[in-house]
Each structure stands twice: as C-alpha cells, then as structure tokens.
Write an enzyme that holds these catalytic residues in place. Structure first.
Site, mmCIF file in Angstrom:
data_model
loop_
_atom_site.group_PDB
_atom_site.id
_atom_site.type_symbol
_atom_site.label_atom_id
_atom_site.label_comp_id
_atom_site.label_asym_id
_atom_site.label_seq_id
_atom_site.Cartn_x
_atom_site.Cartn_y
_atom_site.Cartn_z
ATOM 1 N N HIS A 119 46.819 -20.982 -2.951
ATOM 2 C CA HIS A 119 46.076 -22.228 -2.704
ATOM 3 C C HIS A 119 46.844 -23.467 -3.161
ATOM 4 O O HIS A 119 46.251 -24.516 -3.374
ATOM 5 C CB HIS A 119 44.696 -22.158 -3.385
ATOM 6 C CG HIS A 119 43.768 -21.173 -2.731
ATOM 7 N ND1 HIS A 119 42.614 -20.704 -3.329
ATOM 8 C CD2 HIS A 119 43.813 -20.577 -1.514
ATOM 9 C CE1 HIS A 119 42.007 -19.854 -2.502
ATOM 10 N NE2 HIS A 119 42.709 -19.751 -1.415
ATOM 11 N N CYS A 149 53.550 -43.262 -0.283
ATOM 12 C CA CYS A 149 54.965 -42.877 -0.294
ATOM 13 C C CYS A 149 55.809 -44.115 0.026
ATOM 14 O O CYS A 149 55.287 -45.115 0.526
ATOM 15 C CB CYS A 149 55.141 -41.825 0.798
ATOM 16 S SG CYS A 149 56.802 -41.257 1.063
ATOM 17 N N THR A 189 38.199 -13.109 -10.411
ATOM 18 C CA THR A 189 37.869 -13.759 -9.140
ATOM 19 C C THR A 189 36.555 -13.225 -8.600
ATOM 20 O O THR A 189 36.278 -12.024 -8.726
ATOM 21 C CB THR A 189 38.994 -13.592 -8.088
ATOM 22 O OG1 THR A 189 38.548 -14.178 -6.849
ATOM 23 C CG2 THR A 189 39.398 -12.147 -7.847
ATOM 24 N N GLU A 216 31.804 -9.777 -14.935
ATOM 25 C CA GLU A 216 30.604 -9.284 -14.231
ATOM 26 C C GLU A 216 30.992 -8.625 -12.913
ATOM 27 O O GLU A 216 32.136 -8.721 -12.476
ATOM 28 C CB GLU A 216 29.634 -10.448 -13.974
ATOM 29 C CG GLU A 216 30.231 -11.527 -13.101
ATOM 30 C CD GLU A 216 29.391 -12.797 -13.019
ATOM 31 O OE1 GLU A 216 28.535 -13.007 -13.889
ATOM 32 O OE2 GLU A 216 29.617 -13.553 -12.069
HETATM 33 P P1 OAD Z 1 35.207 -18.306 -8.869
HETATM 34 O O1 OAD Z 1 34.738 -19.449 -9.690
HETATM 35 O O2 OAD Z 1 34.561 -18.081 -7.564
HETATM 36 O O3 OAD Z 1 35.082 -16.948 -9.689
HETATM 37 C C1 OAD Z 1 35.521 -16.856 -11.019
HETATM 38 C C2 OAD Z 1 35.342 -15.424 -11.467
HETATM 39 O O4 OAD Z 1 35.870 -15.300 -12.767
HETATM 40 C C3 OAD Z 1 33.891 -14.954 -11.522
HETATM 41 O O5 OAD Z 1 33.786 -13.694 -10.872
HETATM 42 C C4 OAD Z 1 33.624 -14.809 -13.035
HETATM 43 O O6 OAD Z 1 32.723 -13.756 -13.320
HETATM 44 C C5 OAD Z 1 35.009 -14.499 -13.544
HETATM 45 N N1 OAD Z 1 35.289 -14.860 -14.948
HETATM 46 C C6 OAD Z 1 34.874 -15.949 -15.645
HETATM 47 N N2 OAD Z 1 35.382 -15.949 -16.886
HETATM 48 C C7 OAD Z 1 36.145 -14.834 -17.004
HETATM 49 C C8 OAD Z 1 36.940 -14.272 -18.038
HETATM 50 N N3 OAD Z 1 37.080 -14.862 -19.223
HETATM 51 N N4 OAD Z 1 37.593 -13.106 -17.792
HETATM 52 C C9 OAD Z 1 37.472 -12.482 -16.600
HETATM 53 N N5 OAD Z 1 36.736 -12.969 -15.579
HETATM 54 C C10 OAD Z 1 36.075 -14.129 -15.766
HETATM 55 O O7 OAD Z 1 36.792 -18.495 -8.713
HETATM 56 P P2 OAD Z 1 37.771 -17.876 -7.616
HETATM 57 O O8 OAD Z 1 37.369 -16.505 -7.264
HETATM 58 O O9 OAD Z 1 39.146 -18.106 -8.113
HETATM 59 O O10 OAD Z 1 39.551 -22.396 -3.525
HETATM 60 O O11 OAD Z 1 37.492 -18.848 -6.405
HETATM 61 C C11 OAD Z 1 38.249 -18.684 -5.238
HETATM 62 C C12 OAD Z 1 38.502 -20.025 -4.601
HETATM 63 O O12 OAD Z 1 37.265 -20.728 -4.412
HETATM 64 C C13 OAD Z 1 39.331 -20.976 -5.434
HETATM 65 O O13 OAD Z 1 40.704 -20.761 -5.353
HETATM 66 C C14 OAD Z 1 38.958 -22.311 -4.841
HETATM 67 C C15 OAD Z 1 37.459 -22.116 -4.775
HETATM 68 O O14 OAD Z 1 36.776 -22.919 -3.901
HETATM 69 C C16 OAD Z 1 40.081 -23.534 -3.075
HETATM 70 O O15 OAD Z 1 40.080 -24.546 -3.741
HETATM 71 C C17 OAD Z 1 40.661 -23.430 -1.713
#
Ligand code: OAD
Length: 250
Positions: A119, A149, A189, A216
C-alpha cells in the site's frame, strides 16, 4: 490444541522459506492506530473523505494535513519487538520475506531486508504531473498545505488509496513469495481488504502452512492451519527464540 502446536513446531523446524504478511496490528504496540475495531482510524475519520483520489483533488489541503498528522505519529514511533523479531528471523531461515499492507516503514527500520510494500510508503511522495519523487524527510513540507512540485504539479503521498491499484511488482513478488514459502505468517491484519488479503490464501493453495497471529479471530482464521491469539509484540519474539533453538544456532 497440543497436536496443532506440535505440528507448528515440526513445520518451523523443517521450514526454509518464510513469508510474513502484516497489517496495522503489528504496529499497534508502537502506538500507531489500526484502521478497524475500537479506537481504529476509520472510527474517527471517513475513508471516503480522506483516502481516495477524488477527495484529494477536491480538497488537497485537507487530505495533505491528515497525512502530515499521520507522518508525525509514525516519525515519533519506533519499531516494536514484533518488527525486530521478524528481522532477526532472517538469521535462522534461508529466506524471510515481508509483505506489508502498512505504509509506516517500520519493517525496514527494524532491519528487515526484503520488504514488499503493498500500500505504498507514507515517507514517499510524488508529483501528479511529472512523477518526480520526494522523500518527506528531505523536503520542507508545510503541515496544512498540499505542496507543489517545481513543475507546478500537485504532490501526493505515495500510498494506495481506495479504488487504486496496488503496485504491480510488489504484489506479484508477494504472491510469488507466498507460493514459494514453507510457512506464511499472517500478523495483525483483519484480512478484509483485497487484493492484499488474497496473498496468504494464494500461499495456502500452493501448499504453504499458514499461521495467523492476532489478538482476535479474523476473516482468515478459518483458512489458517494454526492460529495464535495474542499480541504480535509478545508472540513473535517467542517464535523467533524457538526458531533459533530449533535451528541449533548459538
Ligand atoms: P485493520 O485495522 O483492519 O486490522 C488490524 C488487525 O490487527 C485486527 O485484526 C486486530 O485484531 C489486530 N491487532 C490489533 N492489535 C494487535 C496486536 N498487538 N497484535 C496482533 N494483532 C493485533 O488493519 P489492516 O488489516 O492492516 O488500506 O487493514 C488493511 C487495510 O485497510 C490497510 O492497509 C488500509 C486500511 O484501509 C489502505 O489504506 C489502502
């Protein structure tokens, strides 16, 4: 449960190639907010007003200011034990690749050498007109004014917004790494944003053993061969330590 754990240990012992697929959760313990769930970014801000091209074109200053705010948080944050454990695992396996949905640069700062940024990277920016790249640290950007720019074009953050395609090479290399890996770790994620979330599933279809680390259950849990529920900053150092022992590296 013990049987699953034993199988994971066996897989770790014989594995040569790893892919670690990460999301916002791995940086949560660095103080960088996740997107979904309690306290998540999309709870406070509207994605459609900030993270898409049309929003930027209709109000560049607002979108820019929001990215400057996030850059400040990210600049002040440090990689955590989870990021460092992944980088250290390069010592114990033939190949460790990282495919991340995060734009925060934490994996590279922790020392991981093979990082695919699906991303983009919040520290990079480019001109919409002439495509000149600007590093946030090398440029005196104003906080609340979208910069221009030298050619007069608007400069935008080099991140993937909703509706935009992923960088082709990073995605292709991630898919390849997933298919070639013995183990794919899926860390922090929610696994709901496609096409990125396809990567661990591609690994699984090619025979990789999929291990999820999350606090979770997620959309991926039912595909995972083994799920470890807990904080990645605690679980990954344990896996790193175990890898070192299993590979007999002193
Ligand atoms: P999310 O915010 O959707 O998910 C975060 C995940 O991390 C959740 O499943 C939480 O349970 C988990 N989590 C939180 N704290 C944690 C910890 N300490 N250890 C392990 N797990 C933990 O984030 P992403 O899956 O990264 O896209 O989201 C995907 C995309 O959605 C991002 O890259 C962004 C967003 O919109 C763009 O900006 C294009």
């Amino acid at each position: 449960m013990n049987e699953l754990k034993n199988m994971f240990v066996e897989k770790l012992k014989t594995a040569n190639k790893l892919l670690v697929f990460t999301g916002a959760g791995i940086s949560a313990e660095s103080g960088i907010a996740t997107f979904r769930g309690e306290g998540g970014i999309w709870e406070k801000f509207k994605a459609e007003e900030l993270a898409n091209f049309n929003a930027f074109m209709s109000n560049p200053d607002l979108v820019w200011e929001w990215y400057q705010y996030r850059r400040k948080i990210i600049n002040e944050a440090k990689p955590n034990k989870g990021h460092y454990a992944i980088a250290e695992m390069e010592l114990y396996f033939e190949s460790v690749k990282v495919s991340t949905q995060n734009v925060d640069n934490m994996h590279k700062r922790a020392g991981s050498k093979n990082v695919y940024e699906l991303h983009g990277n919040i520290e990079r920016n480019y001109c919409l007109k002439c495509r000149t790249f600007y590093n946030s640290a090398d440029f005196n950007f104003e906080y609340n004014k979208a910069p221009k720019c030298k050619c007069g074009g608007l400069i935008r953050p080099d991140v993937v917004w909703f509706g935009e395609t992923l960088p082709m090479e990073e995605f292709a290399l991630s898919e390849k790494a997933a298919s070639n890996s013995d183990i794919v770790f899926v860390v922090g994620t929610s696994a709901v944003v496609y096409p990125a979330a396809q990567i661990p599933i591609s690994g699984k279809s090619s025979g990789a053993y999929v291990v999820e680390i999350n606090i979770e259950e997620t959309a991926l849990t039912r595909f995972a061969d083994y799920s470890i529920f807990g904080k990645s900053g605690e679980i990954l150092p344990e896996i790193c330590k175990l890898s070192k022992e299993l590979k007999n590296i002193c």
